[in-house]
Motif scaffolding. Structure first.
Motif, PDB file in Angstrom:
ATOM      1  N   GLN A 214     -51.986-117.693 -27.355  1.00  0.00           N
ATOM      2  CA  GLN A 214     -51.833-117.072 -28.665  1.00  0.00           C
ATOM      3  C   GLN A 214     -50.441-117.381 -29.202  1.00  0.00           C
ATOM      4  N   PRO A 215     -50.253-117.253 -30.509  1.00  0.00           N
ATOM      5  CA  PRO A 215     -48.944-117.554 -31.074  1.00  0.00           C
ATOM      6  C   PRO A 215     -47.875-116.668 -30.446  1.00  0.00           C
ATOM      7  N   PRO A 216     -46.630-117.163 -30.400  1.00  0.00           N
ATOM      8  CA  PRO A 216     -45.570-116.359 -29.790  1.00  0.00           C
ATOM      9  C   PRO A 216     -45.336-115.070 -30.576  1.00  0.00           C
ATOM     10  N   ASP A 217     -44.886-114.054 -29.882  1.00  0.00           N
ATOM     11  CA  ASP A 217     -44.473-112.835 -30.572  1.00  0.00           C
ATOM     12  C   ASP A 217     -43.192-113.133 -31.324  1.00  0.00           C
ATOM     13  N   LEU A 218     -43.166-112.860 -32.594  1.00  0.00           N
ATOM     14  CA  LEU A 218     -41.979-113.173 -33.380  1.00  0.00           C
ATOM     15  C   LEU A 218     -41.326-111.890 -33.867  1.00  0.00           C
ATOM     16  N   PRO A 219     -39.988-111.924 -33.969  1.00  0.00           N
ATOM     17  CA  PRO A 219     -39.299-110.720 -34.449  1.00  0.00           C
ATOM     18  C   PRO A 219     -39.664-110.402 -35.902  1.00  0.00           C
ATOM     19  N   ASP A 220     -39.499-109.151 -36.263  1.00  0.00           N
ATOM     20  CA  ASP A 220     -39.895-108.681 -37.592  1.00  0.00           C
ATOM     21  C   ASP A 220     -39.137-109.344 -38.731  1.00  0.00           C
ATOM     22  N   TRP A 221     -37.923-109.840 -38.452  1.00  0.00           N
ATOM     23  CA  TRP A 221     -37.136-110.372 -39.566  1.00  0.00           C
ATOM     24  C   TRP A 221     -37.821-111.530 -40.285  1.00  0.00           C
TER      25      TRP A 221
ATOM     26  N   TYR B 279     -38.560-113.322 -45.154  1.00  0.00           N
ATOM     27  CA  TYR B 279     -38.358-114.631 -45.778  1.00  0.00           C
ATOM     28  C   TYR B 279     -39.686-115.204 -46.222  1.00  0.00           C
ATOM     29  N   LYS B 280     -40.029-114.877 -47.457  1.00  0.00           N
ATOM     30  CA  LYS B 280     -41.403-115.105 -47.906  1.00  0.00           C
ATOM     31  C   LYS B 280     -41.716-116.561 -48.225  1.00  0.00           C
ATOM     32  N   TRP B 281     -40.699-117.402 -48.369  1.00  0.00           N
ATOM     33  CA  TRP B 281     -40.984-118.775 -48.790  1.00  0.00           C
ATOM     34  C   TRP B 281     -41.402-119.688 -47.645  1.00  0.00           C
ATOM     35  N   PHE B 282     -41.269-119.225 -46.427  1.00  0.00           N
ATOM     36  CA  PHE B 282     -41.643-120.082 -45.300  1.00  0.00           C
ATOM     37  C   PHE B 282     -42.468-119.321 -44.270  1.00  0.00           C
ATOM     38  N   ALA B 283     -43.429-120.025 -43.687  1.00  0.00           N
ATOM     39  CA  ALA B 283     -44.130-119.492 -42.525  1.00  0.00           C
ATOM     40  C   ALA B 283     -43.371-119.971 -41.292  1.00  0.00           C
ATOM     41  N   PRO B 284     -43.331-119.167 -40.241  1.00  0.00           N
ATOM     42  CA  PRO B 284     -42.628-119.592 -39.024  1.00  0.00           C
ATOM     43  C   PRO B 284     -43.072-120.967 -38.533  1.00  0.00           C
ATOM     44  N   SER B 285     -44.361-121.272 -38.691  1.00  0.00           N
ATOM     45  CA  SER B 285     -44.863-122.548 -38.161  1.00  0.00           C
ATOM     46  C   SER B 285     -44.204-123.747 -38.833  1.00  0.00           C
TER      47      SER B 285
ATOM     48  N   ILE C 105     -40.861-121.931 -32.039  1.00  0.00           N
ATOM     49  CA  ILE C 105     -40.480-121.166 -33.236  1.00  0.00           C
ATOM     50  C   ILE C 105     -39.616-119.962 -32.882  1.00  0.00           C
ATOM     51  N   GLU C 106     -39.921-119.369 -31.728  1.00  0.00           N
ATOM     52  CA  GLU C 106     -39.194-118.155 -31.333  1.00  0.00           C
ATOM     53  C   GLU C 106     -37.719-118.429 -31.064  1.00  0.00           C
ATOM     54  N   LYS C 107     -37.338-119.726 -31.004  1.00  0.00           N
ATOM     55  CA  LYS C 107     -35.932-120.048 -30.759  1.00  0.00           C
ATOM     56  C   LYS C 107     -35.121-120.157 -32.049  1.00  0.00           C
ATOM     57  N   MET C 108     -35.798-120.076 -33.198  1.00  0.00           N
ATOM     58  CA  MET C 108     -35.068-120.178 -34.463  1.00  0.00           C
ATOM     59  C   MET C 108     -34.172-118.956 -34.670  1.00  0.00           C
TER      60      MET C 108
ATOM     61  N   GLY D 157     -66.556-128.857 -46.443  1.00  0.00           N
ATOM     62  CA  GLY D 157     -66.546-127.415 -46.237  1.00  0.00           C
ATOM     63  C   GLY D 157     -65.591-126.978 -45.156  1.00  0.00           C
ATOM     64  N   CYS D 158     -64.914-127.943 -44.540  1.00  0.00           N
ATOM     65  CA  CYS D 158     -63.969-127.582 -43.485  1.00  0.00           C
ATOM     66  C   CYS D 158     -62.553-127.670 -44.017  1.00  0.00           C
ATOM     67  N   ALA D 159     -61.898-126.552 -44.091  1.00  0.00           N
ATOM     68  CA  ALA D 159     -60.504-126.554 -44.514  1.00  0.00           C
ATOM     69  C   ALA D 159     -59.731-125.660 -43.568  1.00  0.00           C
ATOM     70  N   ILE D 160     -58.553-126.087 -43.217  1.00  0.00           N
ATOM     71  CA  ILE D 160     -57.733-125.288 -42.317  1.00  0.00           C
ATOM     72  C   ILE D 160     -56.544-124.763 -43.098  1.00  0.00           C
ATOM     73  N   ARG D 161     -56.377-123.483 -43.067  1.00  0.00           N
ATOM     74  CA  ARG D 161     -55.246-122.878 -43.752  1.00  0.00           C
ATOM     75  C   ARG D 161     -54.364-122.271 -42.674  1.00  0.00           C
ATOM     76  N   ARG D 162     -53.070-122.416 -42.823  1.00  0.00           N
ATOM     77  CA  ARG D 162     -52.185-121.825 -41.830  1.00  0.00           C
ATOM     78  C   ARG D 162     -51.445-120.654 -42.442  1.00  0.00           C
ATOM     79  N   SER D 163     -51.331-119.594 -41.704  1.00  0.00           N
ATOM     80  CA  SER D 163     -50.553-118.462 -42.168  1.00  0.00           C
ATOM     81  C   SER D 163     -49.552-118.153 -41.075  1.00  0.00           C
ATOM     82  N   ARG D 164     -48.767-117.123 -41.278  1.00  0.00           N
ATOM     83  CA  ARG D 164     -47.786-116.800 -40.241  1.00  0.00           C
ATOM     84  C   ARG D 164     -48.466-116.323 -38.973  1.00  0.00           C
ATOM     85  N   TYR D 165     -49.755-116.076 -39.056  1.00  0.00           N
ATOM     86  CA  TYR D 165     -50.478-115.654 -37.870  1.00  0.00           C
ATOM     87  C   TYR D 165     -51.171-116.817 -37.180  1.00  0.00           C
TER      88      TYR D 165
END
Ligand SMILES: [Zn+2]
Ligand SMILES: [Zn+2]
Length: 243
Positions: A112-119, A123-129, A142-145, A4-12
């Protein structure tokens, strides 16, 4: 007893809310800290993933769970009370997102996760993480990408029509996005001034598509001046970078 434990990652960040659990609002930078609520089960799920021992994932706020929360709070320099309040919950998600396991050296975290720019949202195919440095000690960077290389990876994914792996949740794909200097230098054959350290390179893993197709596309993008340099690392793995 991890059923019952699953971890899902999103851009947040990490979201330990599998289907079937009570619906809770998740922490999102754009909503603010008031948007967070976690259940004991979710806390146990995150603690277990991180290598702490809450004594199972049963949703019960027992002694072992409280001790595991205390251990986590101690490791993260939080107030130690054995209760997963908002700060602790935020830090739990942050630790999962950044692979800050119980056994590893703990580094100070922003909480907390870094503040990331709106751009990033273009790019929907990748999450910043997926572009994070996997060393587990530098916070991911990630913020250095740079947008240019994220855009190229996204366009390539779109063109190929198959999944591209950069850095998956377990961090062991052979792909690479941002690398902090010490992680970069620890890799065999890496160069000191690697464009990965500048956030201008990715190593991508492709499956189910011939290398020739990937390479024809990369050559095209290079000729068009969109990418600076690329090469085949091994079958199914390519490096590309931008100016
Ligand atoms: Zn690193
Ligand atoms: Zn590379």
């Amino acid at each position: 007893m991890t059923t019952g434990c699953a971890i899902r990652r999103s851009r947040y960040g990490a979201d330990p809310t599998p289907a079937g659990w009570a619906v809770h609002r998740v922490y999102r930078p754009d909503v603010g800290e008031g948007g967070l609520a976690v259940t004991i089960k979710q806390v146990q799920c995150l603690l277990t993933y991180l290598g702490y021992d809450p004594g199972g994932i049963d949703g019960l706020d027992g002694q072992k769970t409280r001790q595991a929360i205390r251990d986590f709070q101690t490791a993260e320099n939080l107030g130690v009370d054995g209760v997963a309040g908002e700060q602790t919950a935020i830090r739990l998600k942050d630790a999962v997102w950044q692979d800050r396991f119980a056994k590893d050296n703990i580094v100070p975290s922003s909480g907390q996760p870094p503040d990331l720019p709106d751009w990033w949202s273009k790019y929907k195919w990748f999450a910043p993480s997926e572009f994070r440095c996997p060393c587990g000690k530098c916070g991911g960077g990630i913020e250095k990408m740079h947008e240019g290389i994220v855009a190229e990876a996204n366009a390539l994914r779109e063109y190929l029509g198959v999944p591209i792996v950069i850095v998956p949740p377990d961090g062991h794909s052979g792909g690479s996005g941002y690398r902090c200097q010490s992680y970069n230098d620890s890799l065999a054959g890496s160069v000191k001034n690697s464009r990965h350290v500048q956030g201008k390179a990715v190593d991508i893993i492709t499956r189910g598509v011939p290398d020739e197709k990937v390479e024809a596309r990369l050559a095209q993008r290079k000729a068009a001046g969109k990418i600076r340099y690329w090469y085949r690392i091994s079958p199914g793995a390519h490096h590309m970078d931008i100016e």
